[in-house]
Motif scaffolding. Sequence first.
Motif, PDB file in Angstrom:
ATOM      1  N   GLY A 224       3.289  -2.629 -16.114  1.00 52.14           N
ATOM      2  CA  GLY A 224       2.626  -1.851 -17.145  1.00 52.14           C
ATOM      3  C   GLY A 224       1.140  -2.124 -17.248  1.00 52.14           C
ATOM      4  O   GLY A 224       0.435  -1.412 -17.968  1.00 52.14           O
ATOM      5  N   SER A 225       0.649  -3.136 -16.515  1.00 49.05           N
ATOM      6  CA  SER A 225      -0.789  -3.426 -16.550  1.00 49.05           C
ATOM      7  C   SER A 225      -1.567  -2.321 -15.849  1.00 49.05           C
ATOM      8  O   SER A 225      -1.103  -1.746 -14.857  1.00 49.05           O
ATOM      9  N   GLU A 226      -2.737  -2.026 -16.372  1.00 46.56           N
ATOM     10  CA  GLU A 226      -3.640  -1.063 -15.739  1.00 46.56           C
ATOM     11  C   GLU A 226      -4.728  -1.840 -15.018  1.00 46.56           C
ATOM     12  O   GLU A 226      -5.447  -2.639 -15.631  1.00 46.56           O
ATOM     13  N   VAL A 227      -4.842  -1.611 -13.718  1.00 49.12           N
ATOM     14  CA  VAL A 227      -5.717  -2.426 -12.881  1.00 49.12           C
ATOM     15  C   VAL A 227      -6.584  -1.529 -12.006  1.00 49.12           C
ATOM     16  O   VAL A 227      -6.304  -0.333 -11.826  1.00 49.12           O
ATOM     17  N   TYR A 238     -13.527   0.933  -4.469  1.00 48.05           N
ATOM     18  CA  TYR A 238     -12.369   0.925  -5.352  1.00 48.05           C
ATOM     19  C   TYR A 238     -11.321   1.940  -4.875  1.00 48.05           C
ATOM     20  O   TYR A 238     -11.668   3.037  -4.437  1.00 48.05           O
ATOM     21  N   LEU A 239     -10.050   1.564  -4.988  1.00 51.22           N
ATOM     22  CA  LEU A 239      -8.970   2.526  -4.763  1.00 51.22           C
ATOM     23  C   LEU A 239      -9.106   3.631  -5.798  1.00 51.22           C
ATOM     24  O   LEU A 239      -9.182   3.363  -7.003  1.00 51.22           O
ATOM     25  N   HIS A 240      -9.105   4.893  -5.339  1.00 50.42           N
ATOM     26  CA  HIS A 240      -9.554   5.997  -6.184  1.00 50.42           C
ATOM     27  C   HIS A 240      -8.718   7.249  -5.874  1.00 50.42           C
ATOM     28  O   HIS A 240      -8.271   7.454  -4.746  1.00 50.42           O
ATOM     29  N   THR A 295       8.662  -5.514  -5.407  1.00 53.08           N
ATOM     30  CA  THR A 295       8.509  -4.098  -5.114  1.00 53.08           C
ATOM     31  C   THR A 295       8.020  -3.376  -6.366  1.00 53.08           C
ATOM     32  O   THR A 295       8.675  -3.413  -7.411  1.00 53.08           O
ATOM     33  N   VAL A 296       6.870  -2.708  -6.267  1.00 52.21           N
ATOM     34  CA  VAL A 296       6.273  -2.025  -7.416  1.00 52.21           C
ATOM     35  C   VAL A 296       5.797  -0.646  -6.979  1.00 52.21           C
ATOM     36  O   VAL A 296       5.786  -0.310  -5.790  1.00 52.21           O
ATOM     37  N   ARG A 297       5.404   0.124  -7.958  1.00 52.72           N
ATOM     38  CA  ARG A 297       4.738   1.394  -7.712  1.00 52.72           C
ATOM     39  C   ARG A 297       3.399   1.403  -8.448  1.00 52.72           C
ATOM     40  O   ARG A 297       3.258   0.778  -9.498  1.00 52.72           O
ATOM     41  N   LEU A 298       2.430   2.109  -7.875  1.00 55.76           N
ATOM     42  CA  LEU A 298       1.098   2.224  -8.471  1.00 55.76           C
ATOM     43  C   LEU A 298       0.908   3.661  -8.934  1.00 55.76           C
ATOM     44  O   LEU A 298       0.847   4.586  -8.122  1.00 55.76           O
ATOM     45  N   GLU A 299       0.851   3.818 -10.238  1.00 59.10           N
ATOM     46  CA  GLU A 299       0.753   5.142 -10.842  1.00 59.10           C
ATOM     47  C   GLU A 299      -0.686   5.416 -11.269  1.00 59.10           C
ATOM     48  O   GLU A 299      -1.271   4.633 -12.027  1.00 59.10           O
TER      49      GLU A 299
END
Length: 342
Positions: A224-227, A238-240, A295-299
């Motif tokens: 749930g963290s926003e990074v 930056y990843l964009h 294992t995660v997802r980046l939203e």
Amino acid sequence: MAVLGGFNGNFDFKEIGIPYPSDVPYVLMRSLPALMGVGVVPLAYLTLRGLDCRPATALLGSLFITFENGLITQSRLILLDSPLIFFTALTVFCWVAFSNENHQEPFTEDWWLWLGLTGLSLGAVASCKWVGLFTIATVGLATMKQLWDLLGDLKVSPRVWMRHFLARALCLIVLPITVYMAVFEIHFMVLRNSGDGDGFMSAQFQQTLKGKGMQDTWADVSLGSEVTMRHLNTQGGYLHSHEHNYPTGSNQQQITLYPHKDGNNIFRIVVPHSEGQADPNYKTDPIKWVHNFMTVRLEHVATNRRLHSHDVRPPVSDVDFQNEVSAYGFPGFVGDANDNWI
């Protein structure tokens, strides 16, 4: 001059013809380029006299400078060009004076004075604009010519030649670099607030600016963290992502690297879930820390699409060992294994 006049930096000088507000000390700010433009005239006269020109010739040359339209116009503007030309003229004048002293008797007080002033002027030229490096190159070539002539002079011993070399290295290399660095130290001390242009600087430098500081945060990251994530090898891209699709390939939403801070650089770390499973509420659920090999997802926060990859060639490459990375999905869509990252 702006600081001495109490300028607060709110007026941005973006458009021509806008009246100056009452709190902009434009007369004081224009006085410095004007005075430096005036100062070029006597420097031109003294330089020509130092080159053994007759007074009438030196006067004529200085009159040409006085009535040159480009220099007159430039001296009226709040720009760096007028200081640049002034310090260029000052450098040439000091170098001519030094060369005259060098022909008469080296290592005298006047010899050291003019050599040191030449170094100070070179530092000032480079501090105005990098185009001043051409002035440094000109003096450097003249210095090499002097040292070459001294090397071929049988009356000059190797010990004396080395003194000439070290003196010039100290005053024409070390001293200008010191002046250049000192000017930037003053620059950073005065301009300590954040602004529109600080996005071009690194994140580490931005944290030193007033208004951009961050409080210390924990190194641990939870679901749930926003990074934001930066690529090391591209000096901090930056990843964009943004609401533009690839023109070819999957035609899905683009994923890029962007060098500046932006809201489209923010991604939320979420956990994969299956069909029919309710979306976790990261604000109320117990904290779950992200750990190695999880294992995660980046939203993507701005568009609610997930970082995704698949066996599709990217638009800029057709080699079989590179796959396209895109942003894919929508709220309520479960997604697939191509959204999962370790």
